[in-house]
Every structure is written in structure tokens, then in C-alpha cells.
Enzyme design. Structure first.
Site, PDB file in Angstrom:
ATOM      1  N   HIS A 128       0.867  -1.185   0.000  1.00  0.00           N
ATOM      2  CA  HIS A 128       0.000   0.000   0.000  1.00  0.00           C
ATOM      3  C   HIS A 128       0.905   1.236   0.000  1.00  0.00           C
ATOM      4  O   HIS A 128       2.031   1.189   0.507  1.00  0.00           O
ATOM      5  CB  HIS A 128      -0.837  -0.053   1.285  1.00  0.00           C
ATOM      6  N   ASP A 205       3.311  -4.274   7.972  1.00  0.00           N
ATOM      7  CA  ASP A 205       2.096  -3.472   7.805  1.00  0.00           C
ATOM      8  C   ASP A 205       0.925  -4.441   7.984  1.00  0.00           C
ATOM      9  O   ASP A 205       0.598  -5.208   7.081  1.00  0.00           O
ATOM     10  CB  ASP A 205       2.103  -2.842   6.409  1.00  0.00           C
ATOM     11  N   GLN A 208      -4.263  -5.052   7.045  1.00  0.00           N
ATOM     12  CA  GLN A 208      -5.235  -6.052   6.563  1.00  0.00           C
ATOM     13  C   GLN A 208      -5.012  -7.408   7.229  1.00  0.00           C
ATOM     14  O   GLN A 208      -5.694  -8.375   6.881  1.00  0.00           O
ATOM     15  CB  GLN A 208      -5.118  -6.212   5.035  1.00  0.00           C
ATOM     16  N   LYS A 231     -10.231  -0.596  10.391  1.00  0.00           N
ATOM     17  CA  LYS A 231     -10.329  -1.804   9.561  1.00  0.00           C
ATOM     18  C   LYS A 231     -10.656  -3.028  10.417  1.00  0.00           C
ATOM     19  O   LYS A 231     -10.872  -4.113   9.901  1.00  0.00           O
ATOM     20  CB  LYS A 231      -9.032  -2.019   8.785  1.00  0.00           C
ATOM     21  N   CYS A 369      -4.897   2.491  -3.576  1.00  0.00           N
ATOM     22  CA  CYS A 369      -3.653   3.010  -2.963  1.00  0.00           C
ATOM     23  C   CYS A 369      -2.506   2.013  -3.127  1.00  0.00           C
ATOM     24  O   CYS A 369      -1.683   1.839  -2.222  1.00  0.00           O
ATOM     25  CB  CYS A 369      -3.840   3.354  -1.486  1.00  0.00           C
TER      26      CYS A 369
HETATM   27  C1  LIG Z   1      -2.263  -2.730   3.648  1.00  0.00           C
HETATM   28  C2  LIG Z   1      -2.590  -1.327   4.103  1.00  0.00           C
HETATM   29  N1  LIG Z   1      -1.635  -0.586   4.661  1.00  0.00           N
HETATM   30  C3  LIG Z   1      -1.866   0.651   5.111  1.00  0.00           C
HETATM   31  C4  LIG Z   1      -3.101   1.232   4.984  1.00  0.00           C
HETATM   32  C5  LIG Z   1      -3.311   2.612   5.501  1.00  0.00           C
HETATM   33  O1  LIG Z   1      -4.219   2.594   6.568  1.00  0.00           O
HETATM   34  P1  LIG Z   1      -4.762   3.951   7.194  1.00  0.00           P
HETATM   35  O2  LIG Z   1      -5.283   4.760   6.046  1.00  0.00           O
HETATM   36  O3  LIG Z   1      -5.823   3.503   8.141  1.00  0.00           O
HETATM   37  O4  LIG Z   1      -3.621   4.615   7.877  1.00  0.00           O
HETATM   38  C6  LIG Z   1      -4.134   0.502   4.388  1.00  0.00           C
HETATM   39  C7  LIG Z   1      -5.457   1.105   4.174  1.00  0.00           C
HETATM   40  O5  LIG Z   1      -6.167   0.741   3.269  1.00  0.00           O
HETATM   41  C8  LIG Z   1      -3.872  -0.818   3.954  1.00  0.00           C
HETATM   42  O6  LIG Z   1      -4.831  -1.559   3.407  1.00  0.00           O
END
Ligand SMILES: Cc1ncc(COP(=O)(O)O)c(C=O)c1O
Length: 411
Positions: A128, A205, A208, A231, A369
Site C-alpha cells: 500500500h 504493515d 489487513q 479496519k 492506494c
Molecule cells: C495494507 C494497508 N496498509 C496501510 C493502509 C493505511 O491505513 P490507514 O489509512 O488507516 O492509515 C491501508 C489502508 O487501506 C492498507 O490496506
């Protein structure tokens, strides 16, 4: 288990989520966008409302009753997070606004003071943007280099290629636990094991991962694990950075302000202890209390049961999607969770998303993203259906029927 039995637990869980009980464009809502943001159970909504109604005050500094109550509930949520991911101590749980802030914190506080020109940050091609851009920023600031491990055409991390890229110049490895665009569950255990041998810190990260898998940061032995409240059925604007205490101890604060200090004078400021030295300013108190309620909710069901249920439902969704004439699945990893991306004929994903919305089916469309993932597959975007514990086979059947309708419209 027969089909009816398989949808039974979700029927009970689904009733806990008030937002799911509504119609959109005259059709009962089918919510298949939990990877972007999950709905909240009544227990979370009630916990936030109850705090707002009777306990709201600022935390940590007050001597009055409401401030005590707010502090107790806020810090109580931190304790729940410790247990939920099996951290060693509450000093390892930094409360942030989300995964994005958690990763930026590590980039700026852990990496920026130490990176030398020529050092490398190693990530993968399926990240992401939140696990790409913070590293690009810190590389620009320090002269370090961003190195990207490739993915295969089934959307898996090429593990051999990644391991080959680990050399003495790699300062940190950052990788997703589960890809938000492809659903791939990444081989983080193998990467962490190799990194341990070379003493390279690893950031996972987990945005998910946490909503769908049973996370044990001590068993994983990762150095940092970042995730978001919204999430995992909690409020927006909440998140967590887990970091090993020994590492967090060595890191300087990255934002200054109230609450992160013990003593301030114009000559010198003494910073607060862990985890507060990373939590400048008034935090998202109600949100964190809601996050605590979300954890209670998840633990009440049990992450293993959730994972098992969702795995079965994901298999069903993928099998049904495969039967649709003209479908191209994007991401066919052997081990996947919750998410399936696809394209249908040559229908633009935004058009498809709009047609589905008119049938009450909410999916995500676009690049999610994760533009480099799209570049790998030579496309500008996908349609993405993502599952959570409140979905069932009827939702999948509605998705498939809605895709059929879209095909009729575009014929
Ligand atoms: C794999 C992953 N990393 C990071 C993020 C960023 O999360 P946030 O926007 O809640 O900071 C997301 C959000 O969709 C994500 O799916």
C-alpha cells in the site's frame, strides 16, 4: 458443514452491525468494502457514545473524577491491545491515528537518525502507498535507497528474489502481512527468520492482517507491527504501532507537544517514558475507547473462528467469481484473506462499481492506494470485493447477480 450451517455464525454476527440493516437504492445493502473501512458493531458505537455522554474529559492530567474515568478507559484500551496481539508490555503499544502514522513514525524516528547514504530499505511490489511513500521520504532525506522485491503474476511475493535482495546494506525490511489490493497473505515468517539471522529489523504493515488473522507479535518476532482501528471494526483515526520495547527505547520522539514530556524549560526538555514519548498532544480518546470495545468484540468471537469462517467464505467467493463469463481475477495467491480483485470484460471499474451500487452492492474500485500493483498487471484499476465476519454466501450471490446485470447493461 453444509451451506446453511456455514452462514449461521455470520447471521448472528451480522445482527451486531446496525449499518448493515439498511437499503441502498431500494435494495438491501451488501457491504463488500471492509478492506477500505469496516462497519462498527453496536458495542463499539455504544462504548463511544457512553464515554461522550458521561465520561468525557482530557486524559492523564486531571485530578477530577471525569478525567480519572477517561484515563482509565483510554489506558484500559491499551491493555486490551497488549493482550490482543500478545505484546510483552504496554510500553510496546504506541497509539497513533492509524497504520499510516505508525509507519511514518518508524521511518522518521527509527530510520532517519541512523540511515546513511547507500543503506537500503527493502519493501515489496505489493505494498500500500502507506508502506512505500514514508520510506521514499526518509530515503530522500538521508541518501538511502529504496529496494523493491518483485511479485509474481499470481500476486505473490517472490520469496526467493526477496531473500536474495537481503544483504549487509539492508537497514530495515517493511512488508505487508496481507495485501489490500490482492488479498495475498505474505510469507512474513520466512522473511523475519532470515532478517533475524542478519539482525535486520522488520516492520509488518498489519492493516489487513489484524482484522482477519490471529496475531501474536511475540511468536512472529517482528520488530514493528502497524495497524488501524477502522479496519478492525473500531473508529477511524485510531491505530497502533507495536514496537519491541528495546527498540522504542532507543528512538527519539518524532512530534513534540503536551503529554510527551516530563519536564520542559527553555534550556532543556526531558521526554516522557514509553509509550507516551511518542504520543504528543491530546489523543483520540473516544476513538481509542471504541477500539478497546472492538477488541472485546473480536475476542468474544475468537480470531481463529473468524479466520476459519472468512477463509471458507473467501473460497466460495473466488469459486463463484471464476464462473462468471468474462471475469479476470487479479491476484490468485495460494494463501489469501478476505479480498478478491477482478476485472469484468472491458467494463471500467468505476462504471462497474456504480452499477453494483445501484443494486445495493458496495465494492471498491480503482487503484486501492497500490498503484505499483496496478502497474505490475498493466491496468489502471480493479474492482475489489472484500469480506468481513458479517458477510455471508447470500452477499456473494448478490455480488454475482449484480455482475450479471452489469454484463446485460454493457452488452
Ligand atoms: C495494507 C494497508 N496498509 C496501510 C493502509 C493505511 O491505513 P490507514 O489509512 O488507516 O492509515 C491501508 C489502508 O487501506 C492498507 O490496506
Amino acid at each position: 458443514m453444509d451451506a446453511a450451517a456455514k452462514s449461521m455464525p455470520a447471521a448472528a454476527w451480522r445482527a451486531d452491525f446496525p449499518a448493515l440493516d439498511q437499503s441502498v437504492h431500494g435494495q438491501p445493502l451488501v457491504y463488500l468494502d471492509s478492506a477500505a473501512s469496516a462497519q462498527q458493531p453496536a458495542a463499539v458505537i455504544d462504548a463511544v457514545a457512553s464515554y461522550q455522554q458521561t465520561d468525557h474529559a482530557n486524559v492523564h492530567r486531571g485530578v477530577h473524577t471525569l478525567s480519572h474515568r477517561a484515563t482509565e478507559a483510554y489506558e484500559g484500551a491499551r491493555d486490551k491491545i497488549v493482550e490482543f496481539i500478545n505484546a510483552s508490555t504496554r510500553n510496546e503499544i504506541v497509539l497513533t491515528s492509524g497504520t499510516t502514522e505508525s509507519i511514518n513514525l518508524v521511518a522518521q524516528s527509527f530510520c532517519r537518525p541512523r540511515l546513511q547514504p547507500g543503506d537500503k530499505i527493502l519493501i515489496t511490489h505489493l505494498e500500500h502507498h502507506a508502506n512505500i511513500v514514508p520510506w521514499q521520504l526518509v530515503c530522500e532525506q538521508t541518501g538511502a535507497e529504496l529496494v523493491v522485491a518483485p511479485i509474481t503474476d499470481s500476486g505473490e511475493v517472490d520469496l526467493d528474489a526477496l531473500l536474495e535482495l537481503i544483504d549487509e546494506k539492508v537497514f530495515l525490511i517493511g512488508m505487508a502481512h496481507v495485501s489490500n489490493a490482492l488479498g495475498t497473505v505474505c510469507p512474513i515468517e520466512a522473511v523475519i527468520e532470515r532478517a533475524r539471522q542478519r539482525d535486520i529489523p522488520v516492520l509488518i504493515d498489519g492493516a489487513q492482517g489484524v482484522p482477519h488473522l490471529d496475531i501474536d507479535v511475540r511468536a512472529l518476532d517482528c520488530d514493528f507491527y502497524a495497524f488501524s482501528g477502522h479496519k478492525m471494526f473500531g473508529p477511524t483515526g485510531t491505530g497502533v504501532l507495536y514496537g519491541k520495547e528495546a527498540l522504542l527505547e532507543t528512538m527519539p520522539p518524532w512530534q513534540g507537544g503536551g503529554d510527551m514530556i516530563l519536564e520542559v524549560s527553555f534550556d532543556k526538555t526531558i521526554y516522557n517514558e514509553l509509550p507516551y514519548k511518542f504520543e504528543a498532544g491530546t489523543p483520540n480518546i473516544s476513538g481509542v475507547i471504541g477500539l478497546g470495545a472492538a477488541i472485546d468484540y473480536l475476542q468474544g468471537i475468537g480470531m481463529r473462528d473468524i479466520a476459519r469462517y472468512e477463509h471458507d467464505l473467501h473460497d466460495y467467493m473466488v469459486a463463484e467469481l471464476r464462473k462468471v463469463d468474462g471475469i479476470r481475477l487479479i491476484g490468485e495467491a495460494r494463501i489469501a484473506a478476505s479480498v478478491q480483485s477482478f476485472q469484468l470484460d472491458d467494463i471500467h471499474s468505476h462504471d462497474l462499481g456504480t452499477i453494483l451500487d445501484h443494486q445495493g452492492v458496495a465494492i471498491r474500485t480503482g487503484h486501492h492506494c497500490a498503484m505499483p500493483v496496478m502497474q505490475h498487471f498493466g491496468i489502471s484499476g480493479t474492482s475489489r470485493a472484500s469480506l468481513a465476519l458479517y458477510n455471508n454466501r447470500d452477499d456473494v450471490d448478490r455480488l454475482i447477480a449484480a455482475l450479471g446485470k452489469a454484463k446485460e447493461i454493457f452488452q
